[in-house]
Design an enzyme around this catalytic site. Structure first.
Site, PDB file in Angstrom:
ATOM      1  N   HIS A 306       0.842  -1.190   0.000  1.00 34.91           N
ATOM      2  CA  HIS A 306       0.000   0.000   0.000  1.00 34.91           C
ATOM      3  C   HIS A 306       0.877   1.240   0.000  1.00 34.91           C
ATOM      4  O   HIS A 306       1.929   1.251   0.631  1.00 34.91           O
ATOM      5  CB  HIS A 306      -0.928   0.016   1.225  1.00 34.91           C
ATOM      6  CG  HIS A 306      -2.080   0.940   1.044  1.00 34.91           C
ATOM      7  ND1 HIS A 306      -2.003   2.281   1.330  1.00 34.91           N
ATOM      8  CD2 HIS A 306      -3.322   0.718   0.559  1.00 34.91           C
ATOM      9  CE1 HIS A 306      -3.161   2.835   1.029  1.00 34.91           C
ATOM     10  NE2 HIS A 306      -3.973   1.926   0.561  1.00 34.91           N
ATOM     11  N   ASP A 363      -7.916  -5.529   0.139  1.00 38.58           N
ATOM     12  CA  ASP A 363      -8.423  -6.419  -0.902  1.00 38.58           C
ATOM     13  C   ASP A 363      -8.046  -7.873  -0.697  1.00 38.58           C
ATOM     14  O   ASP A 363      -8.549  -8.744  -1.406  1.00 38.58           O
ATOM     15  CB  ASP A 363      -7.893  -5.957  -2.277  1.00 38.58           C
ATOM     16  CG  ASP A 363      -8.519  -4.642  -2.697  1.00 38.58           C
ATOM     17  OD1 ASP A 363      -9.708  -4.449  -2.402  1.00 38.58           O
ATOM     18  OD2 ASP A 363      -7.829  -3.819  -3.309  1.00 38.58           O
TER      19      ASP A 363
END
Ligand code: CMC
Length: 429
Positions: A306, A363
């Site tokens: 991320h 996710d």
């Protein structure tokens, strides 16, 4: 403003205002730097650029903190529901009982889409990706509200907000129905937001859908965890498009397109497809980790890494715990969950991932819960879009209300040819 900084360029000093946010984040205001010095700043991927001031969402990527309007997402996931959280994001406060009822009634009352719009779905092939349908349909909604499209009129915007929130859910369910070749199921106004969505997805004229409170709660949790994430790619897109005074529907449709990409919201579909492939082809987890580390393979471990979180993604933590609980309660055994856990363990103990601070993101586990609900893989990114919608709306409204009204327009460092003459065709090599 809280002080001044100084920068020296070509031996000359320039004073720059320093801003400190409510969570002590510091920023140097370079708005006038080019005007005063001729210099611009270069920051590919905007990793070090603040594009606005915002009071909606706070993230601390090192500590794994995510709060909407000051409230930790863990608390919202536990105690709130998606409609209430949407209200919080958009209007800045948790609604009182009356406000919550009014908001719910508005959403229930505006769930249907124009009958003419249902015909649009017939034009798509059954293989159409639902994100393509979603973005086109949301943009098309603008044609039904020509008198409410002024982004700078709060009354007009207020008129659109509940309609968009409610209708986008209907459009999402219809895009699935069309891909299955099934008739659309009209919304029912006595159902809450998530139950209504699940029923529109899974009921048929031949068989009513039995609403399962565990699945409704799970959907609420997932949508809450996706509801906002400050200046990510799709939200920045919504702001940028909105800064041209494009209407709300056009701006949100652009955000949906940005979300579709596999490095952003499209990753949830890619994760499950990756896990399915590992299961089908019996690829050892070690081999997947090896491929992800090999820069020449073109393969990344989807659902990992991320831009902001360099410790853990707090959304992934909640989802993983929730996923375990839900599957155990429902007695669902999903081999993909076991593969995901094995993969997570292998990656987290590998130096490549440790050194780069790559952790599972939101996710990584969300797809496993969506599968348990019966939601097909190519609808996962649509689910992300439904969740992110209140965040997009909140940012779009904040930009128009609190921004300086300037169109978003970055600069560049030109590295192409310097001036050269036009060569007539018969003289070209
Ligand atoms: N697998 C393997 N290597 C990775 C991965 C990954 N998933 N993510 C980053 N890296 C490596 C990358 O190769 C680079 O290595 P090096 O420094 O040796 O060149 C380093 O880690 C930094 O990567 P980056 O691409 O510069 O980092 P970024 O902040 O620009 O990208 C990201 C963040 C999310 C796009 C990226 O981690 C990624 O592509 N992840 C997989 C896709 C994914 O799961 N996306 C969902 C993000 S969360 C939901 C959302 O916001 O939409």
């Amino acid at each position: 403003m809280s002080g001044m900084g100084e920068i020296i360029l070509d031996g000359k000093s320039y004073k720059l205002p320093v801003l400190v946010g409510t969570e002590k984040e510091k920023a140097v205001d370079i708005t006038k730097l080019r005007q005063d010095s001729g210099y611009i700043t270069l920051d590919s991927g905007y990793g070090n650029t603040g594009a606005c001031k915002s009071a909606i969402t706070f993230i601390d990527g090192d500590l794994g903190i995510l709060r909407y309007r000051g409230i930790p997402i863990e608390e919202l996931a536990d105690k709130s529901d998606f409609v209430e959280t949407s209200y919080l994001l958009i209007y800045g406060q948790l609604p009182n009982r009356t406000q919550r009822e009014e908001f719910r009634n508005l959403l229930s009352g505006h769930a249907m889409i124009h009958e003419g719009m249902i015909k649009f779905f017939d034009g798509y092939p059954t293989t159409a990706h639902p994100m393509a349908i979603l973005s086109a349909m949301v943009c098309s909604l603008s044609s039904y509200y020509p008198e409410h499209l002024d982004p700078n009129d709060p009354t007009q915007v207020n008129h659109l907000v509940p309609r968009l929130l409610s209708k986008m859910r209907t459009i999402a369910a219809y895009s699935y129905k069309k891909s299955k070749g099934q008739p659309v199921i009209y919304p029912k106004s006595d159902l809450d937001y998530c139950s209504n969505f699940l029923r529109m997805m899974f009921a048929t004229p031949a068989e009513e859908y039995q609403i399962d409170p565990d699945m409704v709660k799970a959907l609420n949790v997932l949508l809450i965890l996706h509801a906002d994430h400050e200046q990510n790619c799709s939200t920045s897109t919504v702001r940028l498009v909105g800064s041209s005074d494009a209407n709300l529907f056009a701006s949100i449709a652009a955000g949906i397109c940005a979300l579709w990409g596999p490095k952003h919201g499209g990753a949830n579909q890619e994760v499950v497809e990756m896990l399915e492939l590992i299961e089908k082809e019996k690829v050892p987890v070690k081999e997947i980790v090896r491929r992800a580390k090999d820069k020449n393979s073109g393969f990344r471990l989807m659902g990992f890494g991320h831009r902001v979180y360099k410790n853990f993604d707090p959304r992934a933590k909640v989802i993983k715990t929730y996923c375990d609980k839900l599957l155990a309660k429902k007695g669902i055994k999903d081999p993909l969950l076991d593969i995901a856990k094995e993969l997570e363990e292998a990656a987290l103990s590998d130096d490549f991932f440790k050194e780069r601070k790559l952790y599972p993101n939101v996710d990584f586990y969300s797809g496993v819960i969506y599968r348990a609900m019966g939601i097909p893989t190519d609808m996962f990114t649509v689910m992300f879009a439904l969740g992110r919608l209140p965040g997009w709306i909140a940012h779009w409204i904040e930009m128009h209300r609190d921004g300086d009204g300037r169109i978003g327009r970055p600069r560049q460092v030109y590295v192409g040819d310097t001036q050269r003459p036009y060569i007539p065709m018969d003289q070209r090599k």
